[in-house]
Design an enzyme around this catalytic site. Structure first.
Site, PDB file in Angstrom:
ATOM      1  N   LYS A  87       1.054  -1.290   0.111  1.00  0.00           N
ATOM      2  CA  LYS A  87      -0.024  -0.011   0.170  1.00  0.00           C
ATOM      3  C   LYS A  87       0.788   1.395  -0.176  1.00  0.00           C
ATOM      4  O   LYS A  87       1.870   1.456   0.880  1.00  0.00           O
ATOM      5  CB  LYS A  87      -0.893  -0.103   1.009  1.00  0.00           C
TER       6      LYS A  87
HETATM    7  O1  G3P Z   1      -9.014   2.474   4.484  1.00  0.00           O
HETATM    8  C1  G3P Z   1      -8.962   3.507   5.185  1.00  0.00           C
HETATM    9  C2  G3P Z   1      -9.606   3.965   6.008  1.00  0.00           C
HETATM   10  O2  G3P Z   1      -8.992   3.116   7.257  1.00  0.00           O
HETATM   11  C3  G3P Z   1      -9.846   5.016   6.740  1.00  0.00           C
HETATM   12  O3  G3P Z   1     -10.980   4.978   7.378  1.00  0.00           O
HETATM   13  O4  G3P Z   1     -12.799   5.924   8.780  1.00  0.00           O
HETATM   14  O5  G3P Z   1     -10.161   6.443   9.186  1.00  0.00           O
HETATM   15  O6  G3P Z   1     -11.559   7.434   7.560  1.00  0.00           O
HETATM   16  P1  G3P Z   1     -11.250   6.241   8.345  1.00  0.00           P
END
Ligand code: G3P
Length: 218
Positions: A87
């Protein structure tokens, strides 16, 4: 549509595996930190444990932001297990590194995608996945789903093999809209996946079926 779980928590990953619907895992440095995983050896060992739990792609994120560092970390990650997808953040050196990994047959996930142009650039570099963050766009008053639609349309116009991996998916309506728009993958926490099980009419209907059965059968 593929379901990935967005966590580094082994218990949650195991629960999703046992449900029989999991196609892969995504992690990021924040999710690893949340599990208290620190130090390179511990991080590598944790990724290996995740790969052994899941029959599918496991995104492991590089920390370096310079080309040589991204290549060094990405190659070490890719050597850990065949399930690893490197990634890489959407930055200049990240795009160059994606081209390098693609040419070497190493799978990549280009993360922190917030515009159609970024997704197009990552696809041109040969990324296996792009990760548009829908929830974080919604957080700032933009429209995460509009971005999914744009990327799905653009990739389809040109037949790019890069898969649209909708990330930062926070709730069931997000997941369903991604499915309607044709995202290849959603990644989300366990509660969003298990939330799909629930409907009050299912609960009510089952209670009635069981009560009626009991009336006759005791
Ligand atoms: O896959 C990316 C994710 O982990 C981000 O999620 O909820 O932190 O915006 P969030």
């Amino acid at each position: 549509m593929k379901f990935f779980i967005d966590t580094a928590n082994l218990k949650d990953i195991q629960e999703a595996v046992e449900l029989g619907v999991l196609d892969g895992v995504t992690t990021n440095p924040s999710l690893m930190a949340k599990e208290g995983i620190k130090g390179t050896d511990a991080v590598m060992a944790h990724y290996k444990q995740i790969c052994e739990l899941v029959d599918g792609d496991v995104s492991a994120e590089v920390i370096a932001t310079d080309y040589e560092g991204i290549i060094r970390e990405g190659e070490a990650l890719a050597e850990l297990h065949p399930n690893i997808v490197v990634k890489v953040p959407m930055i200049r050196d990240g795009v160059k590194a994606i081209r390098y990994f693609t040419d070497k047959g190493i799978k990549t996930n280009c993360t922190l995608i917030f515009s159609a142009g970024q997704a197009l650039l990552a696809a041109k570099a040969g990324a296996t996945y792009v990760s548009p963050f829908v929830g974080r766009l919604d957080d700032i008053g933009a429209d995460g789903m509009q971005l999914i639609q744009q990327i799905v349309d653009i990739f389809s116009n040109y037949g790019y093999p890069t898969q649209v991996l909708a990330a930062s998916v926070r709730h069931i309506p997000h997941l369903i809209q991604c499915a309607e728009l044709g995202a290849d993958v959603v990644t989300c926490p366990l509660n969003v996946i298990t939330g799909l099980l629930n409907h009050p009419l299912t609960d009510k209907g089952l209670a009635t079926f069981l009560a009626d059965h009991k009336k006759v059968n005791g």
